[in-house]
Write a protein that holds these residues in place. Structure first.
Motif, PDB file in Angstrom:
ATOM      1  N   LYS A   1     -10.711 -43.216 -11.397  1.00 39.12           N
ATOM      2  CA  LYS A   1     -12.146 -43.022 -11.606  1.00 39.12           C
ATOM      3  C   LYS A   1     -12.405 -42.147 -12.835  1.00 39.12           C
ATOM      4  O   LYS A   1     -11.644 -41.237 -13.150  1.00 39.12           O
ATOM      5  CB  LYS A   1     -12.772 -42.324 -10.396  1.00 39.12           C
TER       6      LYS A   1
ATOM      7  N   TYR B   1     -22.530 -45.055 -14.544  1.00 44.19           N
ATOM      8  CA  TYR B   1     -22.066 -44.027 -13.630  1.00 44.19           C
ATOM      9  C   TYR B   1     -23.053 -43.885 -12.474  1.00 44.19           C
ATOM     10  O   TYR B   1     -24.259 -44.057 -12.637  1.00 44.19           O
ATOM     11  CB  TYR B   1     -21.916 -42.689 -14.349  1.00 44.19           C
TER      12      TYR B   1
ATOM     13  N   TYR C   1     -10.933 -38.315 -16.840  1.00 44.17           N
ATOM     14  CA  TYR C   1     -10.354 -39.473 -16.147  1.00 44.17           C
ATOM     15  C   TYR C   1      -9.343 -38.978 -15.122  1.00 44.17           C
ATOM     16  O   TYR C   1      -8.460 -38.176 -15.434  1.00 44.17           O
ATOM     17  CB  TYR C   1      -9.666 -40.400 -17.146  1.00 44.17           C
TER      18      TYR C   1
ATOM     19  N   THR D   1      -7.006 -41.577  -8.898  1.00 42.67           N
ATOM     20  CA  THR D   1      -8.026 -42.443  -8.291  1.00 42.67           C
ATOM     21  C   THR D   1      -8.461 -43.576  -9.221  1.00 42.67           C
ATOM     22  O   THR D   1      -9.092 -44.534  -8.765  1.00 42.67           O
ATOM     23  CB  THR D   1      -9.270 -41.621  -7.920  1.00 42.67           C
TER      24      THR D   1
ATOM     25  N   ASP E   1      -9.017 -35.064  -6.803  1.00 43.12           N
ATOM     26  CA  ASP E   1      -9.780 -36.240  -7.257  1.00 43.12           C
ATOM     27  C   ASP E   1     -10.861 -35.872  -8.275  1.00 43.12           C
ATOM     28  O   ASP E   1     -11.616 -36.745  -8.718  1.00 43.12           O
ATOM     29  CB  ASP E   1     -10.391 -36.986  -6.076  1.00 43.12           C
TER      30      ASP E   1
ATOM     31  N   THR F   1     -19.726 -40.717 -11.004  1.00 42.39           N
ATOM     32  CA  THR F   1     -18.458 -41.443 -11.162  1.00 42.39           C
ATOM     33  C   THR F   1     -18.679 -42.887 -11.584  1.00 42.39           C
ATOM     34  O   THR F   1     -19.755 -43.463 -11.394  1.00 42.39           O
ATOM     35  CB  THR F   1     -17.654 -41.457  -9.849  1.00 42.39           C
ATOM     36  N   SER F   2     -17.609 -43.464 -12.154  1.00 46.32           N
ATOM     37  CA  SER F   2     -17.623 -44.877 -12.542  1.00 46.32           C
ATOM     38  C   SER F   2     -16.196 -45.411 -12.563  1.00 46.32           C
ATOM     39  O   SER F   2     -15.241 -44.664 -12.783  1.00 46.32           O
ATOM     40  CB  SER F   2     -18.255 -45.050 -13.926  1.00 46.32           C
ATOM     41  N   ASP F   3     -16.063 -46.719 -12.351  1.00 42.82           N
ATOM     42  CA  ASP F   3     -14.759 -47.371 -12.479  1.00 42.82           C
ATOM     43  C   ASP F   3     -14.457 -47.707 -13.928  1.00 42.82           C
ATOM     44  O   ASP F   3     -13.308 -47.970 -14.280  1.00 42.82           O
ATOM     45  CB  ASP F   3     -14.722 -48.657 -11.645  1.00 42.82           C
TER      46      ASP F   3
END
Length: 392
Positions: free
Chosen positions: A143, A174, A137, A141, A264, A166-168
């Motif tokens: 993300k 993802y 995590y 960001t 990031d 990636t995923s929120d």
């Protein structure tokens, strides 16, 4: 005659009743085994670890998250790994995730990064190879980022790439961002100008013999400089200061590389080193205690288990010193018939780590098992003792 007919009807009714009871019992029995309905997530089903045995999720199905890693987020642990199918090591579904509050009982969160359809031309087309996924995590960001080892469909292990998704949300879905080789056109920090020159010469010398000698000279580093370094078995490590590192097998699996990630966590920063050149390590797992970094790996023997290896350093950038096998007990010389994948920090418990490993069963990958064992310290060095059953 009427009495005979009546007896026949009674016999038919009785037989039908017995058949109905049997069907209900059979349905109930199968339902217990397959446990298709969701079980109550508050019900404690398992109270201890049983290394090497079938480990079922809260639906009663064997957990399918191989070569994986675990992240702790907002009071829960999330375990991701390779979804395996019988008869193949290729990815037919993708990367699966489970969640737990106690590390014993796991809820299936489903496939969080799915393969793309056949003939899509995607890097993660159905039939590719997706191995050793790890999720982190990024606080800056917001993300969640998955890194994994990727081999392109029908290319064997020639691609030797890493991939990023990636995923929120931690449970996905993802989105695949890209795949690549590592640190294109960048030399490692721990190769001097003289060593770089020798590496180029070794690569250009077609008659040079001896793989080990070539590796020590950096032949494969020079060979792969333009395309990027090979990236196979891997893990991701986030240090106390938030800096993250990609640790992976490279140079035809002969040498480990450690590459710093961008802030990031999506790319390499360009800062990287080689460690333990020519020692043929894979399956890296890392932890940090009292300022020291401890790295557990395996040798390269395919699906067959081998002796675990241990190395230590006071800096992620080395130098790294090799130490003896940390495993103790039954089958310790073969890492308890398993192979390292991750070291899990137990939250809320001082100096508590779990060594995670896989027992691979290439003839039926669905039956591959898990070894979770406590890491203890003797004379300030980590050891892993075999336990048939244990608890936190």
């Amino acid at each position: 005659m009427r009495k005979h007919i009546l007896m026949k009807r009674l016999f038919i009714i009785l037989f039908g009743f017995i058949l109905l009871i049997n069907c209900k019992f059979s349905y109930s029995h199968n339902n217990v085994i397959n446990n298709s309905p969701e079980t109550n997530s508050n019900e404690v089903l398992i109270k201890n670890f049983h290394p090497g045995e079938i480990w079922t999720d809260m639906n009663g199905k064997h957990i399918n998250a191989h070569g994986g890693g675990v992240i702790f987020y907002e009071g829960k642990y999330y375990w991701i790994g390779e979804h395996k199918d019988s008869g193949t090591s290729n990815a037919l579904a993708g990367i699966r995730m489970y969640s737990s509050e106690d590390l014993y009982n796991w809820k299936d969160e489903g496939i969080v990064l799915a393969v793309d359809p056949e003939n899509s031309g995607s890097d993660i087309e159905k039939g590719c190879i997706m191995e050793r996924p790890k999720v982190v995590y990024n606080k800056k960001t917001g993300k969640f980022v998955i890194w994994f080892h990727l081999e392109l469909k029908n290319k064997g292990y020639k691609a030797a790439r890493y991939a990023v998704a990636t995923s929120d949300k931690i449970t996905g879905p993802y989105r695949m961002e890209y795949s690549a080789r590592s640190c294109k056109d960048i030399w490692p920090l721990n190769m001097s100008l003289k060593e770089r020159s020798e590496a180029i010469k070794s690569f250009q010398d077609k008659e040079e013999s001896g793989k080990e000698n070539s590796v020590l000279k950096g032949k494969f580093v020079a060979r792969d400089l333009k395309e990027g370094q090979m990236s196979r078995d891997m893990t991701i490590f986030v240090d106390d200061d938030g800096k993250a590192y990609h640790i992976f097998s490279s140079e035809e699996n002969a040498t480990l590389h450690i590459a710093e990630l961008s802030d990031d966590y999506l790319y390499h920063s360009g800062k990287w080193i080689r460690i333990l050149p020519g020692r043929s390590n894979e399956a890296p797992a890392i932890m940090k205690k009292d300022g020291k970094y401890w790295l557990i790996t395996s040798g390269c023997t395919g699906w067959a288990p081998n002796k675990a290896r241990l190395a230590v350093s006071e800096s992620i950038w080395g130098p790294w010193k090799e130490l003896p096998n940390p495993c103790r007990g039954l089958n310790a010389e073969k890492t308890f018939n398993g192979q390292s994948t991750y070291i899990l920090k137990v939250e809320g418990k001082k100096d508590s780590w779990i060594f995670m490993a896989d027992i691979w069963k290439p003839e039926n990958q669905l039956d591959s098992r898990y070894i979770w064992l406590p890491i203890e310290f003797e004379n300030n060095v980590p050891v892993i003792n075999w336990n048939d059953e244990w608890g936190l």
